[in-house]
Design a protein around this motif. Structure first.
Motif, PDB file in Angstrom:
ATOM      1  N   LEU A   1     -28.258  13.090 -22.665  1.00 52.85           N
ATOM      2  CA  LEU A   1     -29.149  14.229 -22.472  1.00 52.85           C
ATOM      3  C   LEU A   1     -29.946  14.112 -21.180  1.00 52.85           C
ATOM      4  O   LEU A   1     -30.335  15.130 -20.589  1.00 52.85           O
ATOM      5  N   ASP A   2     -30.185  12.884 -20.718  1.00 54.84           N
ATOM      6  CA  ASP A   2     -30.811  12.714 -19.403  1.00 54.84           C
ATOM      7  C   ASP A   2     -29.865  13.193 -18.307  1.00 54.84           C
ATOM      8  O   ASP A   2     -30.298  13.791 -17.314  1.00 54.84           O
ATOM      9  N   VAL A   3     -28.570  12.940 -18.498  1.00 56.16           N
ATOM     10  CA  VAL A   3     -27.570  13.440 -17.548  1.00 56.16           C
ATOM     11  C   VAL A   3     -27.646  14.960 -17.483  1.00 56.16           C
ATOM     12  O   VAL A   3     -27.687  15.561 -16.393  1.00 56.16           O
ATOM     13  N   VAL A   4     -27.696  15.599 -18.648  1.00 53.40           N
ATOM     14  CA  VAL A   4     -27.739  17.059 -18.702  1.00 53.40           C
ATOM     15  C   VAL A   4     -28.997  17.586 -18.023  1.00 53.40           C
ATOM     16  O   VAL A   4     -28.939  18.518 -17.206  1.00 53.40           O
ATOM     17  N   GLU A   5     -30.145  16.998 -18.340  1.00 57.27           N
ATOM     18  CA  GLU A   5     -31.407  17.446 -17.742  1.00 57.27           C
ATOM     19  C   GLU A   5     -31.383  17.334 -16.224  1.00 57.27           C
ATOM     20  O   GLU A   5     -31.834  18.251 -15.512  1.00 57.27           O
ATOM     21  N   ARG A   6     -30.869  16.239 -15.717  1.00 56.16           N
ATOM     22  CA  ARG A   6     -30.848  16.047 -14.272  1.00 56.16           C
ATOM     23  C   ARG A   6     -29.871  17.011 -13.602  1.00 56.16           C
ATOM     24  O   ARG A   6     -30.126  17.485 -12.486  1.00 56.16           O
ATOM     25  N   LEU A   7     -28.762  17.305 -14.264  1.00 55.75           N
ATOM     26  CA  LEU A   7     -27.832  18.294 -13.712  1.00 55.75           C
ATOM     27  C   LEU A   7     -28.495  19.667 -13.628  1.00 55.75           C
ATOM     28  O   LEU A   7     -28.353  20.379 -12.625  1.00 55.75           O
ATOM     29  N   ARG A   8     -29.227  20.041 -14.661  1.00 50.63           N
ATOM     30  CA  ARG A   8     -29.904  21.338 -14.638  1.00 50.63           C
ATOM     31  C   ARG A   8     -30.989  21.373 -13.567  1.00 50.63           C
ATOM     32  O   ARG A   8     -31.211  22.398 -12.922  1.00 50.63           O
ATOM     33  N   ALA A   9     -31.662  20.231 -13.361  1.00 52.90           N
ATOM     34  CA  ALA A   9     -32.664  20.161 -12.298  1.00 52.90           C
ATOM     35  C   ALA A   9     -32.027  20.319 -10.924  1.00 52.90           C
ATOM     36  O   ALA A   9     -32.657  20.831  -9.991  1.00 52.90           O
ATOM     37  N   LEU A  10     -30.763  19.900 -10.807  1.00 51.12           N
ATOM     38  CA  LEU A  10     -30.014  20.052  -9.554  1.00 51.12           C
ATOM     39  C   LEU A  10     -29.337  21.423  -9.470  1.00 51.12           C
ATOM     40  O   LEU A  10     -28.581  21.680  -8.540  1.00 51.12           O
ATOM     41  N   GLU A  11     -29.617  22.283 -10.439  1.00 47.77           N
ATOM     42  CA  GLU A  11     -29.053  23.641 -10.515  1.00 47.77           C
ATOM     43  C   GLU A  11     -27.537  23.636 -10.682  1.00 47.77           C
ATOM     44  O   GLU A  11     -26.845  24.536 -10.209  1.00 47.77           O
ATOM     45  N   VAL A  12     -27.035  22.608 -11.351  1.00 49.91           N
ATOM     46  CA  VAL A  12     -25.626  22.576 -11.739  1.00 49.91           C
ATOM     47  C   VAL A  12     -25.529  23.293 -13.076  1.00 49.91           C
ATOM     48  O   VAL A  12     -26.074  22.842 -14.078  1.00 49.91           O
ATOM     49  N   GLU A  13     -24.836  24.434 -13.101  1.00 50.20           N
ATOM     50  CA  GLU A  13     -24.791  25.278 -14.289  1.00 50.20           C
ATOM     51  C   GLU A  13     -23.490  25.128 -15.086  1.00 50.20           C
ATOM     52  O   GLU A  13     -23.187  25.949 -15.956  1.00 50.20           O
ATOM     53  N   THR A  14     -22.710  24.096 -14.790  1.00 46.96           N
ATOM     54  CA  THR A  14     -21.468  23.861 -15.523  1.00 46.96           C
ATOM     55  C   THR A  14     -21.742  23.774 -17.025  1.00 46.96           C
ATOM     56  O   THR A  14     -22.671  23.074 -17.440  1.00 46.96           O
ATOM     57  N   PRO A  15     -20.966  24.472 -17.860  1.00 49.19           N
ATOM     58  CA  PRO A  15     -21.167  24.364 -19.314  1.00 49.19           C
ATOM     59  C   PRO A  15     -21.026  22.917 -19.784  1.00 49.19           C
ATOM     60  O   PRO A  15     -20.123  22.207 -19.352  1.00 49.19           O
ATOM     61  N   VAL A  16     -21.928  22.504 -20.669  1.00 43.62           N
ATOM     62  CA  VAL A  16     -21.923  21.138 -21.192  1.00 43.62           C
ATOM     63  C   VAL A  16     -21.832  21.159 -22.712  1.00 43.62           C
ATOM     64  O   VAL A  16     -22.631  21.817 -23.384  1.00 43.62           O
ATOM     65  N   LEU A  17     -20.842  20.441 -23.222  1.00 42.09           N
ATOM     66  CA  LEU A  17     -20.701  20.230 -24.662  1.00 42.09           C
ATOM     67  C   LEU A  17     -21.050  18.782 -24.954  1.00 42.09           C
ATOM     68  O   LEU A  17     -20.422  17.871 -24.415  1.00 42.09           O
ATOM     69  N   VAL A  18     -22.049  18.564 -25.800  1.00 37.09           N
ATOM     70  CA  VAL A  18     -22.447  17.213 -26.189  1.00 37.09           C
ATOM     71  C   VAL A  18     -21.729  16.838 -27.483  1.00 37.09           C
ATOM     72  O   VAL A  18     -21.736  17.599 -28.449  1.00 37.09           O
ATOM     73  N   LEU A  19     -21.093  15.667 -27.476  1.00 38.84           N
ATOM     74  CA  LEU A  19     -20.495  15.096 -28.678  1.00 38.84           C
ATOM     75  C   LEU A  19     -21.306  13.862 -29.047  1.00 38.84           C
ATOM     76  O   LEU A  19     -21.493  12.982 -28.205  1.00 38.84           O
ATOM     77  N   SER A  20     -21.785  13.799 -30.276  1.00 41.43           N
ATOM     78  CA  SER A  20     -22.636  12.667 -30.616  1.00 41.43           C
ATOM     79  C   SER A  20     -22.599  12.354 -32.101  1.00 41.43           C
ATOM     80  O   SER A  20     -22.464  13.251 -32.940  1.00 41.43           O
ATOM     81  N   ALA A  21     -22.748  11.057 -32.408  1.00 38.96           N
ATOM     82  CA  ALA A  21     -22.888  10.632 -33.801  1.00 38.96           C
ATOM     83  C   ALA A  21     -24.267  11.015 -34.338  1.00 38.96           C
ATOM     84  O   ALA A  21     -24.491  10.988 -35.545  1.00 38.96           O
ATOM     85  N   LEU A  22     -25.198  11.353 -33.445  1.00 36.07           N
ATOM     86  CA  LEU A  22     -26.520  11.825 -33.851  1.00 36.07           C
ATOM     87  C   LEU A  22     -26.398  13.301 -34.156  1.00 36.07           C
ATOM     88  O   LEU A  22     -26.478  14.146 -33.257  1.00 36.07           O
TER      89      LEU A  22
END
Length: 226
Positions: free
Chosen positions: A60-81
């Motif tokens: 989720l830190d990866v996702v947040e930083r990508l959004r801060a860089l204005e990278v709008e690529t769709p992200v699907l998170v897969l997690s055991a959580l």
């Protein structure tokens, strides 16, 4: 379709890559969060699939930083959580969708397809024809073999979702999300009850059922009921 998979479990990464490759995707895999962030920021992928618990940098830190860089690529998170609070956190921090492990392969592919359609902003067809069933989206009317079928708003949305995935089993979780806007299972039989009512109306006067059920998989609208 170019997909970046950020996953430190080599078996899981290979499995996801194989599934997507079967749909024509070219997949690149990295096993570290920081490496994934750098690659996603440098290359215009069509989709990013990431785990949460990664070495180097949490998913989720990866996702947040990508959004801060204005990278709008769709992200699907897969997690055991996979608790409701985990899913909400993932969506609030910039993920476009969140799927708990273990997951059904068909559900993963259905969610990937939905993300890509939204990203491409593909127009939805005004008329869906599945076998003898005709669905007019704007008019919100349904006919089977020329006979009008009166549906409630939820029943219409349920049939529409099944029609958009005709020939495939649609998981209950995806129906809950699309029809009831729920990204978690409320542990009720609301889907089953509405499918039963929809069947009663769609199949009235016909011998062959239009909607099939597979325990543990979901429901399928068939194009040519036999």
């Amino acid at each position: 379709m170019q997909v970046l998979i950020i996953e430190d479990d080599a078996v899981m990464a290979a499995h996801v890559a194989d599934l997507l490759a079967g749909r024509g995707a070219v997949c690149e895999t990295v096993a570290d969060g920081r490496a994934g962030l750098a690659r996603a920021a440098a290359h215009p992928f069509d989709l990013i699939v990431t785990d949460r618990m990664l070495p180097g940098l949490e998913g989720l830190d990866v996702v947040e930083r990508l959004r801060a860089l204005e990278v709008e690529t769709p992200v699907l998170v897969l997690s055991a959580l996979g608790q409701a609070t985990d899913r909400v956190e993932g969506l609030e921090r910039g993920a476009d969708d969140y799927l708990a492990k273990p997951f059904a392969d068909d559900e993963l592919l259905a969610r990937v397809g939905a993300l890509l359609r939204r990203a491409r902003k593909e127009p939805h067809p005004e008329v869906l024809v599945i076998g003898s069933i005709e669905i007019r989206v704007k008019a919100r009317t349904v006919h089977r073999a020329g006979r009008h079928v009166a549906l409630s708003p939820k029943e219409f949305e349920l049939l529409r979702c099944l029609a958009e995935h005709a020939g495939q089993f649609v998981p209950r979780s995806l129906l809950l999300e699309r029809v009831w806007n729920l990204r978690f299972d409320p542990q009720t039989n609301v889907v089953d009850v509405h499918v039963s009512r929809l069947r009663g109306k769609i199949d009235e006067g016909f011998e062959a059922p239009a909607i099939l059920t597979a325990r543990g998989e979901g429901y399928q609208l068939v194009a040519d009921p036999t």
